[in-house]
Design an enzyme around this catalytic site. Structure first.
Site, mmCIF file in Angstrom:
data_model
loop_
_atom_site.group_PDB
_atom_site.id
_atom_site.type_symbol
_atom_site.label_atom_id
_atom_site.label_comp_id
_atom_site.label_asym_id
_atom_site.label_seq_id
_atom_site.Cartn_x
_atom_site.Cartn_y
_atom_site.Cartn_z
ATOM 1 N N LYS A 13 -4.470 4.244 1.318
ATOM 2 C CA LYS A 13 -3.763 5.500 1.499
ATOM 3 C C LYS A 13 -4.064 6.117 2.872
ATOM 4 O O LYS A 13 -4.970 5.658 3.570
ATOM 5 C CB LYS A 13 -4.151 6.464 0.376
ATOM 6 C CG LYS A 13 -3.729 5.970 -1.013
ATOM 7 C CD LYS A 13 -4.222 6.912 -2.089
ATOM 8 C CE LYS A 13 -3.806 6.465 -3.473
ATOM 9 N NZ LYS A 13 -4.262 7.418 -4.505
ATOM 10 N N TYR A 53 5.964 6.494 -7.201
ATOM 11 C CA TYR A 53 5.251 7.350 -8.153
ATOM 12 C C TYR A 53 6.176 7.987 -9.178
ATOM 13 O O TYR A 53 5.850 9.030 -9.758
ATOM 14 C CB TYR A 53 4.478 8.443 -7.404
ATOM 15 C CG TYR A 53 3.262 7.909 -6.667
ATOM 16 C CD1 TYR A 53 2.152 7.449 -7.372
ATOM 17 C CD2 TYR A 53 3.221 7.874 -5.283
ATOM 18 C CE1 TYR A 53 1.029 6.971 -6.707
ATOM 19 C CE2 TYR A 53 2.101 7.396 -4.605
ATOM 20 C CZ TYR A 53 1.009 6.943 -5.333
ATOM 21 O OH TYR A 53 -0.101 6.474 -4.672
ATOM 22 N N ARG A 89 -8.661 -3.672 -9.772
ATOM 23 C CA ARG A 89 -8.934 -2.319 -10.278
ATOM 24 C C ARG A 89 -10.445 -2.073 -10.399
ATOM 25 O O ARG A 89 -10.931 -0.987 -10.120
ATOM 26 C CB ARG A 89 -8.267 -2.102 -11.639
ATOM 27 C CG ARG A 89 -6.757 -2.216 -11.633
ATOM 28 C CD ARG A 89 -6.079 -1.017 -11.092
ATOM 29 N NE ARG A 89 -6.280 0.136 -11.951
ATOM 30 C CZ ARG A 89 -5.747 1.321 -11.736
ATOM 31 N NH1 ARG A 89 -4.981 1.523 -10.690
ATOM 32 N NH2 ARG A 89 -5.960 2.325 -12.546
ATOM 33 N N ASN A 116 -8.622 9.545 -2.690
ATOM 34 C CA ASN A 116 -9.376 8.446 -3.293
ATOM 35 C C ASN A 116 -9.145 7.089 -2.622
ATOM 36 O O ASN A 116 -9.340 6.041 -3.218
ATOM 37 C CB ASN A 116 -9.168 8.382 -4.812
ATOM 38 C CG ASN A 116 -7.764 7.998 -5.206
ATOM 39 O OD1 ASN A 116 -6.896 7.764 -4.371
ATOM 40 N ND2 ASN A 116 -7.534 7.923 -6.508
ATOM 41 N N HIS A 119 -4.739 2.702 -3.620
ATOM 42 C CA HIS A 119 -3.963 2.540 -4.846
ATOM 43 C C HIS A 119 -4.006 1.062 -5.212
ATOM 44 O O HIS A 119 -3.937 0.203 -4.333
ATOM 45 C CB HIS A 119 -2.504 2.953 -4.609
ATOM 46 C CG HIS A 119 -1.581 2.449 -5.682
ATOM 47 N ND1 HIS A 119 -1.380 3.137 -6.852
ATOM 48 C CD2 HIS A 119 -0.857 1.308 -5.769
ATOM 49 C CE1 HIS A 119 -0.537 2.437 -7.611
ATOM 50 N NE2 HIS A 119 -0.216 1.328 -6.979
ATOM 51 N N GLU A 130 5.958 -2.911 -7.923
ATOM 52 C CA GLU A 130 5.471 -2.335 -6.674
ATOM 53 C C GLU A 130 5.646 -3.302 -5.505
ATOM 54 O O GLU A 130 6.058 -2.900 -4.414
ATOM 55 C CB GLU A 130 4.001 -1.919 -6.831
ATOM 56 C CG GLU A 130 3.851 -0.734 -7.764
ATOM 57 C CD GLU A 130 2.422 -0.412 -8.150
ATOM 58 O OE1 GLU A 130 2.228 0.657 -8.757
ATOM 59 O OE2 GLU A 130 1.499 -1.200 -7.838
#
Length: 155
Positions: A13, A53, A89, A116, A119, A130
């Site tokens: 990000k 999103y 993840r 954070n 993604h 995606e």
């Protein structure tokens, strides 16, 4: 590769890009043994981010999320490997960095949920969507990494 080979979408990000974390994040995935098959630095725009999103559109934080994600470049990547979605993840850590274990990307580099760092796709199906949203097929490279036989056992 085996039937369990997957692809996942990972995006660093704007906060991660601005903080110079592209290299360290790529290193984590490479050291684990995953193969980078596509990468680009992009500023996708509001409409693109709203599509990405879309499942969060009704949430109160949605406008701020879109504004933040549109605030600077994003490093979009596709990684390939056995169970890369689930393992990716784990490498990222919990969405809330304060709940992320030390040693995870978010546990080591982030404090606030709204910053954070990255993604990661949460399921194989969402990864496919995606990837299709962020990359054209011609941007994805297919090759056998020289480390392949050192990462995976032969069946």
């Amino acid at each position: 590769m085996s039937l369990t080979t997957e692809r996942t979408f990972i995006a660093i990000k704007p906060d991660g890009v601005q903080r110079g974390l592209i290299g360290p994040i790529i290193t984590r995935f490479e050291q684990r043994g995953f193969k980078l098959i596509a990468i680009k630095l992009v500023t996708p725009g509001k409409e693109h981010l709203e599509k990405h999103y879309a499942d969060l559109a009704g949430k109160p934080f949605f406008p701020g999320l879109i504004e933040y994600m549109n605030s600077g470049p994003i490093c979009a990547m596709i990684w390939e490997g056995r169970e890369v979605v689930k393992t990716g993840r784990i490498l990222l850590g919990a969405t809330n960095p304060l709940a992320s274990a030390p040693g995870t990307i978010r546990g080591d580099y982030a404090i606030d949920v709204g910053r954070n760092v990255c993604h990661g796709s949460d399921a194989v199906e969402s990864a496919e969507k995606e990837i299709a949203l962020w990359f054209q097929e011609s941007e994805i490279t297919s090759y056998k990494a020289s480390q392949f036989d050192w990462v995976y056992e032969k069946p």
